[in-house]
Design a protein around this motif. Structure first.
Motif, PDB file in Angstrom:
ATOM      1  N   ARG A  46       3.911   0.279 -20.550  1.00  0.00           N
ATOM      2  CA  ARG A  46       5.030   1.119 -20.107  1.00  0.00           C
ATOM      3  C   ARG A  46       6.188   0.286 -19.573  1.00  0.00           C
ATOM      4  O   ARG A  46       7.096   0.812 -18.933  1.00  0.00           O
ATOM      5  N   GLY A  47       6.133  -1.011 -19.798  1.00  0.00           N
ATOM      6  CA  GLY A  47       7.212  -1.885 -19.359  1.00  0.00           C
ATOM      7  C   GLY A  47       7.145  -2.276 -17.900  1.00  0.00           C
ATOM      8  O   GLY A  47       8.153  -2.697 -17.326  1.00  0.00           O
ATOM      9  N   ILE A  48       5.961  -2.149 -17.291  1.00  0.00           N
ATOM     10  CA  ILE A  48       5.806  -2.445 -15.862  1.00  0.00           C
ATOM     11  C   ILE A  48       4.925  -3.683 -15.709  1.00  0.00           C
ATOM     12  O   ILE A  48       3.748  -3.664 -16.075  1.00  0.00           O
ATOM     13  N   GLU A  49       5.478  -4.751 -15.190  1.00  0.00           N
ATOM     14  CA  GLU A  49       4.701  -5.947 -14.909  1.00  0.00           C
ATOM     15  C   GLU A  49       4.137  -5.857 -13.499  1.00  0.00           C
ATOM     16  O   GLU A  49       4.823  -5.407 -12.578  1.00  0.00           O
ATOM     17  N   CYS A  50       2.895  -6.283 -13.326  1.00  0.00           N
ATOM     18  CA  CYS A  50       2.284  -6.213 -12.011  1.00  0.00           C
ATOM     19  C   CYS A  50       1.432  -7.449 -11.755  1.00  0.00           C
ATOM     20  O   CYS A  50       1.046  -8.172 -12.679  1.00  0.00           O
ATOM     21  N   THR A  51       1.139  -7.672 -10.497  1.00  0.00           N
ATOM     22  CA  THR A  51       0.227  -8.726 -10.071  1.00  0.00           C
ATOM     23  C   THR A  51      -1.059  -8.066  -9.606  1.00  0.00           C
ATOM     24  O   THR A  51      -1.019  -7.200  -8.730  1.00  0.00           O
ATOM     25  N   ALA A  52      -2.183  -8.440 -10.208  1.00  0.00           N
ATOM     26  CA  ALA A  52      -3.463  -7.799  -9.891  1.00  0.00           C
ATOM     27  C   ALA A  52      -4.273  -8.671  -8.938  1.00  0.00           C
ATOM     28  O   ALA A  52      -4.366  -9.882  -9.117  1.00  0.00           O
ATOM     29  N   HIS A  53      -4.853  -8.042  -7.926  1.00  0.00           N
ATOM     30  CA  HIS A  53      -5.693  -8.718  -6.945  1.00  0.00           C
ATOM     31  C   HIS A  53      -7.044  -8.012  -6.931  1.00  0.00           C
ATOM     32  O   HIS A  53      -7.105  -6.805  -6.698  1.00  0.00           O
ATOM     33  N   ARG A  54      -8.104  -8.768  -7.185  1.00  0.00           N
ATOM     34  CA  ARG A  54      -9.438  -8.156  -7.238  1.00  0.00           C
ATOM     35  C   ARG A  54     -10.346  -8.810  -6.217  1.00  0.00           C
ATOM     36  O   ARG A  54     -10.384 -10.023  -6.094  1.00  0.00           O
ATOM     37  N   TYR A  55     -11.090  -7.981  -5.473  1.00  0.00           N
ATOM     38  CA  TYR A  55     -12.023  -8.468  -4.471  1.00  0.00           C
ATOM     39  C   TYR A  55     -13.428  -8.016  -4.854  1.00  0.00           C
ATOM     40  O   TYR A  55     -13.598  -6.921  -5.395  1.00  0.00           O
ATOM     41  N   PRO A  56     -14.447  -8.849  -4.605  1.00  0.00           N
ATOM     42  CA  PRO A  56     -15.799  -8.569  -5.108  1.00  0.00           C
ATOM     43  C   PRO A  56     -16.467  -7.332  -4.525  1.00  0.00           C
ATOM     44  O   PRO A  56     -17.265  -6.684  -5.188  1.00  0.00           O
ATOM     45  N   SER A  57     -16.151  -6.977  -3.299  1.00  0.00           N
ATOM     46  CA  SER A  57     -16.795  -5.816  -2.679  1.00  0.00           C
ATOM     47  C   SER A  57     -15.778  -5.032  -1.865  1.00  0.00           C
ATOM     48  O   SER A  57     -14.791  -5.594  -1.371  1.00  0.00           O
ATOM     49  N   GLU A  58     -16.020  -3.729  -1.756  1.00  0.00           N
ATOM     50  CA  GLU A  58     -15.096  -2.872  -1.012  1.00  0.00           C
ATOM     51  C   GLU A  58     -15.357  -3.014   0.481  1.00  0.00           C
ATOM     52  O   GLU A  58     -16.479  -2.812   0.943  1.00  0.00           O
TER      53      GLU A  58
END
Length: 207
Positions: A141-153
């Motif tokens: 959709r033309g939206i660039e983002c930075t993704a951050h992932r953590y192993p557990s909530e």
């Protein structure tokens, strides 16, 4: 005050706007009925020290969001928010609620300068699918983002989201609203409840 704000917006904005006053009915019921004719609700966080909201139920925002089925942009009762949606933080998990919140936020996301996606927990659909799958969908959709992932909530996810929003200088948090009704008692997810009670920035919620 609200009508004065509306008049200022009308003088500088869309002349098609109109002012509608709800009839003298229970506030939640009246707002839910009015929500049937809009794409997005804009609600104010309840200020317990404001005499003007004395007759408004403590759980007004929560009840309207849960019962209306429409997305809501909730504005904190303290602070000034002239620019909303330039730097957006998305709290993501692969759920209907989060997907609806992101969909409702798309017009803002497409104009944003920065978009960050935060997610937690084990992946469910292959390597990095749930987190970076959203990043790929936004890119379409033309939206660039930075993704951050953590192993557990984390246990205190609400506090962590607000802290992350401050760290990223975010001016909008996009998230799903979780909860259900049981014998007329609103049971709201702890993260959603924490955000609505301690919010420091506008939050776009969807059920």
């Amino acid at each position: 005050r609200p009508h004065h704000t509306f008049e200022l917006a009308l003088a500088t904005g869309d002349p098609a706007m109109s002012w509608v006053e709800l009839p003298p009915v229970p506030p939640v019921w009246g707002m839910v009925q009015a929500s049937h004719y809009v794409d997005l609700m804009v609600l104010g966080q309840r200020d317990p020290e404001d005499a003007l909201t004395a007759d408004v139920p403590r759980d007004f925002v929560e009840s309207v969001v849960m019962e209306s089925g429409k997305p809501a942009l909730v504005i904190p009762h303290s602070g000034r928010f002239d620019n909303v949606g330039r730097n957006v933080l998305i709290a993501w998990r692969p759920s209907r609620e989060c997907a609806r919140a992101v969909e409702a936020a798309l017009p803002l996301l497409q104009r944003a300068s920065r978009v960050h996606v935060l997610s937690w927990g084990e992946e469910s659909f292959g390597p990095a699918e749930t987190t970076f799958g959203l990043a790929r969908s936004l890119r379409w959709r033309g939206i660039e983002c930075t993704a951050h992932r953590y192993p557990s909530e984390p246990e205190e996810l609400g506090e962590l989201l607000l802290s992350a929003a401050t760290t990223q200088s975010s001016d909008l948090l996009v998230m799903g609203a979780y909860g259900h009704h049981r014998v007329r008692e609103l049971l709201l997810g702890s993260t959603t409840r924490t955000i609505l009670r301690a919010m420091t920035l506008p939050v776009l919620l969807a059920r």
